[in-house]
Design a protein around this motif. Structure first.
Motif, mmCIF file in Angstrom:
data_model
loop_
_atom_site.group_PDB
_atom_site.id
_atom_site.type_symbol
_atom_site.label_atom_id
_atom_site.label_comp_id
_atom_site.label_asym_id
_atom_site.label_seq_id
_atom_site.Cartn_x
_atom_site.Cartn_y
_atom_site.Cartn_z
ATOM 1 N N ILE A 23 49.877 13.100 -36.019
ATOM 2 C CA ILE A 23 50.787 14.169 -36.463
ATOM 3 C C ILE A 23 50.099 15.530 -36.354
ATOM 4 C CG2 ILE A 23 52.009 15.141 -38.445
ATOM 5 C CD1 ILE A 23 53.637 12.890 -37.442
ATOM 6 N N ILE A 24 48.838 15.608 -36.711
ATOM 7 C CA ILE A 24 48.117 16.888 -36.581
ATOM 8 C C ILE A 24 48.104 17.327 -35.116
ATOM 9 C CG2 ILE A 24 45.832 17.960 -36.676
ATOM 10 C CD1 ILE A 24 45.371 16.370 -39.298
ATOM 11 N N LYS A 25 47.797 16.399 -34.230
ATOM 12 C CA LYS A 25 47.755 16.753 -32.809
ATOM 13 C C LYS A 25 49.149 17.153 -32.314
ATOM 14 C CE LYS A 25 45.929 15.336 -28.377
ATOM 15 N NZ LYS A 25 45.174 14.352 -27.617
ATOM 16 N N LEU A 26 50.162 16.410 -32.709
ATOM 17 C CA LEU A 26 51.533 16.721 -32.316
ATOM 18 C C LEU A 26 51.968 18.077 -32.877
ATOM 19 C CD1 LEU A 26 53.959 15.623 -30.795
ATOM 20 C CD2 LEU A 26 54.599 14.362 -32.850
ATOM 21 N N ILE A 30 53.039 21.343 -30.657
ATOM 22 C CA ILE A 30 54.316 22.028 -30.850
ATOM 23 C C ILE A 30 54.095 23.505 -31.171
ATOM 24 C CG2 ILE A 30 56.382 22.178 -32.309
ATOM 25 C CD1 ILE A 30 56.218 19.050 -32.484
ATOM 26 N N LEU A 31 53.192 23.799 -32.086
ATOM 27 C CA LEU A 31 52.927 25.196 -32.435
ATOM 28 C C LEU A 31 52.477 26.007 -31.216
ATOM 29 C CD1 LEU A 31 51.103 24.855 -35.865
ATOM 30 C CD2 LEU A 31 53.446 25.655 -35.467
ATOM 31 N N LYS A 32 51.669 25.402 -30.364
ATOM 32 C CA LYS A 32 51.143 26.104 -29.193
ATOM 33 C C LYS A 32 52.206 26.322 -28.119
ATOM 34 C CE LYS A 32 47.469 25.976 -25.760
ATOM 35 N NZ LYS A 32 46.309 25.250 -25.243
ATOM 36 N N HIS A 33 53.142 25.382 -27.975
ATOM 37 C CA HIS A 33 54.068 25.404 -26.842
ATOM 38 C C HIS A 33 55.523 25.678 -27.205
ATOM 39 C CE1 HIS A 33 50.997 24.123 -24.004
ATOM 40 N NE2 HIS A 33 50.569 23.295 -24.947
ATOM 41 N N MET A 34 55.840 25.804 -28.477
ATOM 42 C CA MET A 34 57.244 26.019 -28.850
ATOM 43 C C MET A 34 57.719 27.386 -28.366
ATOM 44 S SD MET A 34 57.012 26.446 -32.969
ATOM 45 C CE MET A 34 56.326 27.901 -33.756
ATOM 46 N N GLY A 37 59.279 32.845 -31.030
ATOM 47 C CA GLY A 37 60.258 33.219 -32.046
ATOM 48 C C GLY A 37 60.585 32.110 -33.024
ATOM 49 N N LEU A 38 60.337 30.851 -32.637
ATOM 50 C CA LEU A 38 60.558 29.756 -33.578
ATOM 51 C C LEU A 38 59.563 29.876 -34.719
ATOM 52 C CD1 LEU A 38 61.131 26.440 -31.565
ATOM 53 C CD2 LEU A 38 62.836 27.908 -32.618
ATOM 54 N N GLU A 39 59.930 29.337 -35.857
ATOM 55 C CA GLU A 39 59.030 29.255 -37.003
ATOM 56 C C GLU A 39 58.871 27.799 -37.398
ATOM 57 O OE1 GLU A 39 60.422 31.834 -40.134
ATOM 58 O OE2 GLU A 39 60.117 33.625 -38.901
ATOM 59 N N SER A 40 57.815 27.524 -38.143
ATOM 60 C CA SER A 40 57.599 26.153 -38.614
ATOM 61 C C SER A 40 57.640 26.126 -40.128
ATOM 62 C CB SER A 40 56.257 25.620 -38.108
ATOM 63 O OG SER A 40 55.187 26.318 -38.695
ATOM 64 N N GLY A 41 57.977 24.963 -40.637
ATOM 65 C CA GLY A 41 58.041 24.751 -42.076
ATOM 66 C C GLY A 41 58.468 23.328 -42.355
ATOM 67 N N MET A 42 59.219 23.151 -43.409
ATOM 68 C CA MET A 42 59.731 21.836 -43.789
ATOM 69 C C MET A 42 61.248 21.903 -43.887
ATOM 70 S SD MET A 42 57.133 19.784 -44.160
ATOM 71 C CE MET A 42 57.958 18.417 -44.968
ATOM 72 N N ALA A 43 61.905 20.824 -43.473
ATOM 73 C CA ALA A 43 63.358 20.695 -43.635
ATOM 74 C C ALA A 43 63.689 19.213 -43.624
ATOM 75 C CB ALA A 43 64.104 21.413 -42.521
ATOM 76 N N TYR A 44 64.563 18.813 -44.508
ATOM 77 C CA TYR A 44 65.018 17.422 -44.569
ATOM 78 C C TYR A 44 63.852 16.441 -44.733
ATOM 79 C CZ TYR A 44 68.949 19.951 -42.635
ATOM 80 O OH TYR A 44 69.944 20.887 -42.432
ATOM 81 N N GLY A 45 62.785 16.862 -45.403
ATOM 82 C CA GLY A 45 61.637 16.000 -45.632
ATOM 83 C C GLY A 45 60.768 15.777 -44.412
ATOM 84 N N MET A 46 60.917 16.631 -43.400
ATOM 85 C CA MET A 46 60.168 16.487 -42.150
ATOM 86 C C MET A 46 59.527 17.812 -41.780
ATOM 87 S SD MET A 46 62.900 14.472 -39.738
ATOM 88 C CE MET A 46 64.364 15.379 -40.210
ATOM 89 N N ALA A 130 54.634 18.963 -24.629
ATOM 90 C CA ALA A 130 54.366 20.379 -24.343
ATOM 91 C C ALA A 130 55.298 20.893 -23.242
ATOM 92 C CB ALA A 130 52.908 20.573 -23.944
ATOM 93 N N GLN A 131 55.487 20.096 -22.189
ATOM 94 C CA GLN A 131 56.385 20.490 -21.105
ATOM 95 C C GLN A 131 57.820 20.607 -21.602
ATOM 96 O OE1 GLN A 131 55.745 17.502 -18.088
ATOM 97 N NE2 GLN A 131 53.751 18.350 -17.500
ATOM 98 N N LEU A 132 58.244 19.672 -22.437
ATOM 99 C CA LEU A 132 59.595 19.694 -22.998
ATOM 100 C C LEU A 132 59.846 20.996 -23.755
ATOM 101 C CD1 LEU A 132 62.296 18.350 -23.817
ATOM 102 C CD2 LEU A 132 61.042 17.222 -25.677
ATOM 103 N N LEU A 133 58.856 21.431 -24.514
ATOM 104 C CA LEU A 133 59.006 22.647 -25.311
ATOM 105 C C LEU A 133 59.191 23.886 -24.443
ATOM 106 C CD1 LEU A 133 56.400 21.709 -27.982
ATOM 107 C CD2 LEU A 133 58.829 22.094 -28.400
#
Length: 153
Positions: A23-26, A30-34, A37-46, A130-133
């Motif tokens: 999960i840390i690596k994932l 995601i943080l590097k390739h998203m 303008g996107l932000e990260s946090g928690m939603a719906y327990g995820m 990473a490519q998907l993002l």
């Protein structure tokens, strides 16, 4: 996982060791390739990666108070799950991912319309994620989201 965490760091801290590493690596991929303008946090327990209200004030149609989701990641009982909204909303993106997956992972793809279930934590296709993002911008996501729901403003 019953996540009462309020931050990604709290969520990750609650994970068992084998899931924590993946999960840390994932999360870092995601943080590097998203999209910018996107932000990260928690939603719906995820873990959540979303379009902030400062960019899209309308939020999510089901419950307008949360921001518009883009990607969520969860550690569930038997797997790690990635929910990517663009895979659900854009058929070409879904088809691309399904075609590319076998090139990046030796295990069969276990996927719903937007839910990618990763049962082998030692064989997560981080490069493919990473490519998907990089395949969808925030602007494109909002346009697809609004057109799908007939929310054009």
């Amino acid at each position: 996982m019953n996540a009462l965490a309020t931050t990604p760091e709290d969520y990750i801290a609650q994970l068992p060791p084998d899931r924590k590493v993946a999960i840390i690596k994932l999360h870092n991929v995601i943080l590097k390739h998203m999209p910018q303008g996107l932000e990260s946090g928690m939603a719906y327990g995820m873990l959540a990666y979303f379009v902030p209200k400062s960019i899209y004030p309308s939020g999510y149609h089901c419950k307008p108070f949360p921001p518009l989701p883009f990607i969520n990641v969860a550690s569930q009982k038997n797997c790690i799950v990635i929910y990517h909204s663009g895979l659900y909303a854009k058929e070409e993106l879904y088809d691309w991912f399904v075609t590319e997956y076998p090139k990046h992972c030796k295990y069969k793809l276990d996927m719903g319309k937007s839910c990618i279930r990763l049962k082998k934590t030692d064989d997560i296709p981080y490069v493919l994620i990473a490519q998907l993002l990089g395949k969808m911008s925030i602007k494109e996501w909002i346009t697809i989201y609004e057109s799908t729901l007939n929310l054009k403003k």
